[in-house]
Design an enzyme around this catalytic site. Sequence first.
Site: not given
Length: 447
Positions: A253, A276
């Site tokens: 993430d 991310h």
Amino acid sequence: MKNQNMKICMFAILTFVLVWFLQHEGVNATRGMRQRGGSRLLKETFYPRYGETFPSALPYRKTSTIFNVLSFGAKGDGTTDDTKAFEAAWLAACKLEASTMVVPKGSVFLIKPISFSGPNCESNIVFQLDGTIIAPKRSGSWESGLLQWLEFTKLNGITIRGTGVIDGQGSGWWSESGTKPTALRFYGSSDVTVTGITIQNSQQTHLKFDNCQSVQVFEVTVSSPGDSPNTDGIHLQNSQDVTIHSTKLACGDDCVSIQTGCSGVNIQNVDCGPGHGISIGSLGKDNTRACVSNITVRDTKIHDTMTGVRIKTWQGGSGSVQGVTFSNIQVSKVETPIIIDQYYCDGGKCQNKSSSVALSEISYENIRGTYTRNPVRLACSESTPCTDVNLDTIQLQPLQQNEEIGKPFCSNAYGELKTSTTPPIDCLMAAKPSEKQSRNNYDLCQN
Ligand SMILES: *[C@@H]1O[C@H](CO)[C@@H](O)[C@H](O)[C@H]1NC(C)=O
Ligand SMILES: *[C@@H]1O[C@H](CO)[C@@H](O)[C@H](O)[C@H]1NC(C)=O
């Protein structure tokens, strides 16, 4: 005669050195105890057993004490539950200012959820982590709804350092939905340092700071697979004066996620990917107010990520993000390197609303490298347009030319192109919008 002069001279020098030592070393030693990592040299040189104190060889230097978990009954064999030993060692260490709790090299400690809790602890405690700490695998030994595995709370001066590893053994959690624990969380603490260690395979977020002031993270490694869900690298919330540098973050993430209540955050020399990217937000969920200011990300590499540098807000929030600089960012194989998304919606249905968190003074300087989808996407809210968005030296190339590749996109974004860009960006608007609605948002964040 000559000999006599020499003796006087030597005597004068010795006296001077002695006086200097008493003045400087005495002061420094006391001051050093107050600062984190005081009398560092001594601690790194000796590892006496529990209860033994340092020889007070030097004048003015207070003795310090080392608390090794092995002396408190920890087995360190990777299968025995060593939680109780850790609790006992902490209890002892926490009573002495600038003490050190040692988790030694060469052992693996199985630890259940634990809180190194501080309201009654002395300050400037060092948690010397050179061994490995592992979490129990996903099973009945976890209470449901637990928010973290290892927690440090209400401490004034806490340092975790060493060459050790914190391993969440999180793979059993990754396919599950619902609440999953953060591996290492700091809450309500000041003067926090985390350095040297590796945090890997967390159940969810690897390292979180909540309600903390003066935080330093450096030479830390975070490592979990790119497809492990919700495994943020470092998560910041309600924290001020935070520096993260010389750190490698690979996860599933956000490499760094900056949430509401953060100001004065400096990120430098970070290697991010997979993951991310580095994100501010998401902010303003469920019509909440968010305030974020003075964030700098510089000299950073972002590779193999979904986004590069991102600001994401939900429709319906209030408050503001003000004063953000992304500078000297090298991207490679990033889907969308530069993104503002004020219509963030994490699955489910989201309505457009008449308010959102306002964004202003957002600078992008020297962002270079390759992308695989959109180079730049500035999707600002109609209700609160982005203002003072500045782009300077943007050079982004598609990794391959194919139908996935989009053009720069902006809506409701106002600001300035300081240089020409690659690819050309022609959607940023120069004129200032009416600031009536936005003004209110910024006022909400003043106190
Ligand atoms: C942000 O930075 C500016 C300029 O450096 C400073 O004046 C201001 O106090 C800072 N605000 C916060 C909330 O840190
Ligand atoms: C909200 O507004 C944006 C921008 O105008 C638009 O792209 C999006 O489709 C809208 N979403 C909904 C759910 O109406």
